[in-house]
Design a protein around this motif. Structure first.
Motif, short mmCIF file in Angstrom:
data_model
loop_
_atom_site.label_atom_id
_atom_site.label_comp_id
_atom_site.label_asym_id
_atom_site.label_seq_id
_atom_site.Cartn_x
_atom_site.Cartn_y
_atom_site.Cartn_z
N ILE A 107 0.69 -1.24 0.10
CA ILE A 107 -0.53 0.17 -0.05
C ILE A 107 0.63 0.99 -0.22
O ILE A 107 1.80 1.24 1.31
CB ILE A 107 -0.91 -0.02 1.17
N VAL A 108 0.93 2.00 -1.23
CA VAL A 108 1.20 3.11 -1.58
C VAL A 108 0.72 4.46 -1.18
O VAL A 108 -0.05 4.76 -1.53
CB VAL A 108 2.37 3.16 -2.57
N LEU A 109 0.87 5.48 0.10
CA LEU A 109 0.38 5.64 -0.06
C LEU A 109 1.03 7.64 -0.75
O LEU A 109 1.91 7.91 -0.27
CB LEU A 109 -0.04 6.16 1.44
N VAL A 110 -0.32 8.96 -1.35
CA VAL A 110 0.26 9.78 -2.06
C VAL A 110 -0.50 10.91 -1.03
O VAL A 110 -2.34 10.74 -0.71
CB VAL A 110 0.73 9.25 -3.68
N PRO A 111 0.46 12.00 -1.03
CA PRO A 111 -0.93 13.06 -1.04
C PRO A 111 -2.34 13.33 -1.43
O PRO A 111 -2.09 13.31 -2.57
CB PRO A 111 -0.48 14.11 -0.98
N ALA A 112 -3.19 12.88 -0.83
CA ALA A 112 -4.47 12.79 -1.39
C ALA A 112 -5.00 14.56 -2.39
O ALA A 112 -5.17 13.94 -4.00
CB ALA A 112 -5.91 13.35 -0.75
N ASP A 113 -3.97 15.95 -1.94
CA ASP A 113 -4.54 16.00 -3.46
C ASP A 113 -3.21 16.01 -4.42
O ASP A 113 -3.70 16.87 -5.28
CB ASP A 113 -4.68 17.96 -2.92
N ARG A 114 -2.00 15.50 -4.52
CA ARG A 114 -1.67 15.20 -5.32
C ARG A 114 -1.64 13.73 -5.98
O ARG A 114 -1.05 13.28 -6.90
CB ARG A 114 -0.13 15.07 -5.25
N LEU A 115 -2.70 13.32 -5.90
CA LEU A 115 -3.10 11.38 -6.59
C LEU A 115 -3.27 11.82 -8.22
O LEU A 115 -2.37 11.42 -8.13
CB LEU A 115 -4.50 11.31 -6.31
N ASP A 116 -3.91 12.79 -8.87
CA ASP A 116 -4.01 12.22 -10.22
C ASP A 116 -2.24 12.63 -10.72
O ASP A 116 -2.35 11.94 -11.49
CB ASP A 116 -4.38 13.87 -11.27
N GLU A 117 -1.11 13.33 -9.79
CA GLU A 117 0.01 13.24 -10.32
C GLU A 117 0.51 12.27 -10.13
O GLU A 117 1.78 11.81 -10.99
CB GLU A 117 0.37 14.81 -9.67
N ALA A 118 0.15 11.54 -9.00
CA ALA A 118 0.66 10.60 -8.72
C ALA A 118 0.54 9.89 -9.77
O ALA A 118 1.83 8.74 -10.35
CB ALA A 118 0.53 9.95 -7.37
N CYS A 119 -0.48 9.64 -10.53
CA CYS A 119 -0.95 8.64 -11.23
C CYS A 119 -0.17 8.57 -12.61
O CYS A 119 0.23 7.74 -13.47
CB CYS A 119 -2.01 8.58 -11.40
N GLU A 120 -0.29 10.02 -12.50
CA GLU A 120 0.82 10.21 -14.12
C GLU A 120 2.26 10.05 -14.27
O GLU A 120 2.42 9.87 -15.49
CB GLU A 120 0.78 11.88 -13.99
N VAL A 121 2.59 10.11 -12.86
CA VAL A 121 4.23 10.10 -12.49
C VAL A 121 4.55 8.58 -13.16
O VAL A 121 4.80 7.68 -13.48
CB VAL A 121 4.34 10.78 -11.33
N LEU A 122 3.54 7.77 -12.58
CA LEU A 122 3.96 6.11 -12.40
C LEU A 122 3.26 5.61 -13.76
O LEU A 122 4.05 4.35 -14.27
CB LEU A 122 2.77 5.47 -11.09
N GLU A 123 2.00 5.95 -14.22
CA GLU A 123 1.86 5.40 -15.66
C GLU A 123 3.37 5.82 -17.17
O GLU A 123 3.97 4.63 -17.35
CB GLU A 123 0.22 6.53 -16.28
N ALA A 124 3.60 7.46 -16.82
CA ALA A 124 5.18 7.44 -17.13
C ALA A 124 5.97 6.10 -17.08
O ALA A 124 6.68 6.31 -17.76
CB ALA A 124 5.27 8.96 -17.23
N ALA A 125 5.90 6.07 -16.34
CA ALA A 125 7.22 5.43 -15.50
C ALA A 125 6.35 3.64 -16.10
O ALA A 125 7.75 2.77 -15.65
CB ALA A 125 7.20 5.07 -14.55
N GLY A 126 5.37 3.32 -16.67
CA GLY A 126 5.19 2.19 -17.03
C GLY A 126 4.22 1.62 -16.69
O GLY A 126 3.78 0.51 -16.57
N HIS A 127 3.41 1.87 -15.14
CA HIS A 127 2.37 1.02 -14.36
C HIS A 127 1.47 1.41 -15.12
O HIS A 127 0.59 2.26 -15.51
CB HIS A 127 2.75 1.72 -13.44
N GLN A 128 0.51 0.33 -14.86
CA GLN A 128 -1.27 1.17 -14.90
C GLN A 128 -2.47 1.22 -14.27
O GLN A 128 -1.38 0.66 -12.93
CB GLN A 128 -1.92 -0.46 -15.94
N ILE A 129 -2.37 2.41 -13.99
CA ILE A 129 -3.76 2.51 -12.84
C ILE A 129 -5.27 2.51 -13.14
O ILE A 129 -5.43 2.85 -13.67
CB ILE A 129 -3.36 4.35 -12.48
N ARG A 130 -5.31 1.39 -11.99
CA ARG A 130 -7.09 1.27 -12.03
C ARG A 130 -7.45 2.12 -10.58
O ARG A 130 -7.39 1.27 -9.70
CB ARG A 130 -7.23 0.07 -11.57
N ARG A 131 -8.92 2.64 -11.59
CA ARG A 131 -9.44 3.76 -10.38
C ARG A 131 -10.84 3.51 -10.26
O ARG A 131 -11.28 2.43 -11.44
CB ARG A 131 -9.28 4.77 -11.02
#
Length: 122
Positions: A98-122
């Motif tokens: 479980i990786v927590l990121v600040p709630a107000d930066r979730l979209d940014e975190a998802c973009e960073v992870l997708e750019a790194a090759g990960h898939q994000i399911r919401r």
């Protein structure tokens, strides 16, 4: 291509707060508690609170459980977040992290992870 560098993470519903528990009895498991960590500095509770201050969003990579001896799984997630200047708080279970990121930066975190090759399911 490494399994670690192409993980699927699911955004867990709601927001979470981190709290210090004075002793183990403060963290008796309840429906809103996602995780509790007992460390040399005392206990930390991660619990659901959609209205609290300093809220965090949770990303989970355990829907597709990986071998407990797989290397690089967590670092493949936190390294891009760190490079992007995103703070994290992490707790691991047998099947995933479980990786927590600040709630107000979730979209940014998802973009960073997708750019790194990960898939994000919401």
């Amino acid at each position: 291509m490494s399994v670690a560098s192409h993980q699927t993470l699911r955004v867990l519903e709601g927001s979470y707060v981190l709290e210090r528990a004075a002793d183990g009895t403060d963290g008796v498991p309840r429906a809103d508690v996602l995780a509790m960590v007992f460390g040399p500095d005392g206990s930390t509770v991660m619990r659901r609170n959609d209205t609290g201050a300093d809220r965090w969003s949770a990303l989970w990579n355990g829907d597709e459980a990986h071998d407990v001896q797989a290397t690089g799984m967590l670092s493949a997630i936190v390294a891009p977040l760190a490079a992007g200047g995103l703070p994290v708080w992490v707790v691991s279970s047998y099947d995933g992290d479980i990786v927590l990121v600040p709630a107000d930066r979730l979209d940014e975190a998802c973009e960073v992870l997708e750019a790194a090759g990960h898939q994000i399911r919401r």
